[in-house]
Design a protein around this motif. Structure first.
Motif, PDB file in Angstrom:
ATOM      1  N   SER A  91       0.838  -1.191   0.000  1.00  0.00           N
ATOM      2  CA  SER A  91       0.000   0.000   0.000  1.00  0.00           C
ATOM      3  C   SER A  91       0.870   1.236   0.000  1.00  0.00           C
ATOM      4  O   SER A  91       1.848   1.314   0.733  1.00  0.00           O
ATOM      5  CB  SER A  91      -0.897   0.033   1.235  1.00  0.00           C
ATOM      6  N   ALA A  92       0.471   2.212  -0.804  1.00  0.00           N
ATOM      7  CA  ALA A  92       1.164   3.498  -0.854  1.00  0.00           C
ATOM      8  C   ALA A  92       0.534   4.422   0.173  1.00  0.00           C
ATOM      9  O   ALA A  92      -0.574   4.174   0.647  1.00  0.00           O
ATOM     10  CB  ALA A  92       1.057   4.094  -2.253  1.00  0.00           C
ATOM     11  N   PRO A  93       1.222   5.508   0.515  1.00  0.00           N
ATOM     12  CA  PRO A  93       0.634   6.480   1.440  1.00  0.00           C
ATOM     13  C   PRO A  93      -0.683   6.997   0.885  1.00  0.00           C
ATOM     14  O   PRO A  93      -0.833   7.133  -0.316  1.00  0.00           O
ATOM     15  CB  PRO A  93       1.668   7.587   1.534  1.00  0.00           C
ATOM     16  N   GLU A 136       4.331   2.231   1.534  1.00  0.00           N
ATOM     17  CA  GLU A 136       4.563   2.515   2.946  1.00  0.00           C
ATOM     18  C   GLU A 136       4.108   1.360   3.839  1.00  0.00           C
ATOM     19  O   GLU A 136       4.447   1.329   5.014  1.00  0.00           O
ATOM     20  CB  GLU A 136       3.804   3.778   3.352  1.00  0.00           C
ATOM     21  N   THR A 137       3.316   0.432   3.307  1.00  0.00           N
ATOM     22  CA  THR A 137       2.767  -0.667   4.081  1.00  0.00           C
ATOM     23  C   THR A 137       2.833  -1.952   3.272  1.00  0.00           C
ATOM     24  O   THR A 137       2.620  -1.933   2.065  1.00  0.00           O
ATOM     25  CB  THR A 137       1.295  -0.383   4.446  1.00  0.00           C
ATOM     26  N   PHE A 138       3.131  -3.057   3.951  1.00  0.00           N
ATOM     27  CA  PHE A 138       3.208  -4.370   3.307  1.00  0.00           C
ATOM     28  C   PHE A 138       2.578  -5.371   4.260  1.00  0.00           C
ATOM     29  O   PHE A 138       2.978  -5.455   5.424  1.00  0.00           O
ATOM     30  CB  PHE A 138       4.673  -4.729   3.038  1.00  0.00           C
ATOM     31  N   VAL A 175      13.057   1.419   0.507  1.00  0.00           N
ATOM     32  CA  VAL A 175      14.110   1.386   1.515  1.00  0.00           C
ATOM     33  C   VAL A 175      13.771   2.371   2.633  1.00  0.00           C
ATOM     34  O   VAL A 175      13.384   3.502   2.363  1.00  0.00           O
ATOM     35  CB  VAL A 175      15.478   1.754   0.886  1.00  0.00           C
ATOM     36  N   ALA A 176      13.908   1.908   3.876  1.00  0.00           N
ATOM     37  CA  ALA A 176      13.751   2.816   5.012  1.00  0.00           C
ATOM     38  C   ALA A 176      14.959   3.754   5.005  1.00  0.00           C
ATOM     39  O   ALA A 176      16.096   3.308   5.022  1.00  0.00           O
ATOM     40  CB  ALA A 176      13.685   2.027   6.310  1.00  0.00           C
ATOM     41  N   THR A 182       5.086  -1.437   8.324  1.00  0.00           N
ATOM     42  CA  THR A 182       4.763  -0.046   7.998  1.00  0.00           C
ATOM     43  C   THR A 182       5.999   0.823   8.185  1.00  0.00           C
ATOM     44  O   THR A 182       6.731   0.659   9.150  1.00  0.00           O
ATOM     45  CB  THR A 182       3.655   0.476   8.952  1.00  0.00           C
ATOM     46  N   ILE A 183       6.230   1.742   7.251  1.00  0.00           N
ATOM     47  CA  ILE A 183       7.317   2.716   7.412  1.00  0.00           C
ATOM     48  C   ILE A 183       6.926   3.675   8.526  1.00  0.00           C
ATOM     49  O   ILE A 183       5.837   4.256   8.499  1.00  0.00           O
ATOM     50  CB  ILE A 183       7.573   3.501   6.101  1.00  0.00           C
TER      51      ILE A 183
END
Length: 147
Positions: free
Chosen positions: A44-46, A66-68, A107-108, A143-144
């Motif tokens: 999922s993107a922001p 931003e989410t997996f 990448v974080a 989640t980032i």
């Protein structure tokens, strides 16, 4: 001590990564319940990026994800399932010392104090991904976040 357990080919661009993830998701077809079965995952993107995305942007879900998320499986760790769902995920360390640095090509960014945070059924994990034994029916989410 081996400090890197997985490293993707750096030459793969985000488009190639998106195609890889899309292919994995298409091949999965559903939740894995057998040992060795593929894992179904969602990137999922922001939310603000989703509202401004053009049709061509939606073809690459890994760009800026931003989410997996993926389902748990009894007897498998969160890290094992992550690497099944996204073989391109980057991890430093091994087992209980594993630290996830990239998922789905995202990448974080240390300079932005970002990290991939692990949760189970919406609650922060109390142990690391290499130690966290999952169960059927659980929802594992990365989640980032920032520190």
């Amino acid at each position: 001590m081996n400090t890197t357990s997985r490293r993707p080919l750096r030459a793969l661009g985000s488009a190639a990564t998106a195609l890889l993830v899309a292919g994995l998701l298409a091949a999965c077809g559903g939740a894995a319940t057998e040992p060795g079965a593929m894992v179904s995952a969602t990137l999922s993107a922001p939310s603000d990026a989703a509202s401004s995305a053009s049709p061509s942007d939606s073809a690459s879900p890994a760009a800026g994800a931003e989410t997996f998320s993926y389902p748990g499986r009894t007897g498998a760790t969160a890290l094992e399932l992550l690497l099944e769902a996204d073989p391109s995920a980057e991890v430093t360390g091994e087992g209980e010392n594993a630290f996830v640095t990239a998922i789905g090509g995202r990448v974080a960014d240390d300079s932005k104090k970002e990290f991939w945070s692990l949760s189970v059924d919406g609650e922060p994990a109390q142990v690391g991904a290499g130690t966290l034994e999952t169960e059927d029916g659980q929802e594992i989410t990365w989640t980032i976040e920032t520190y």
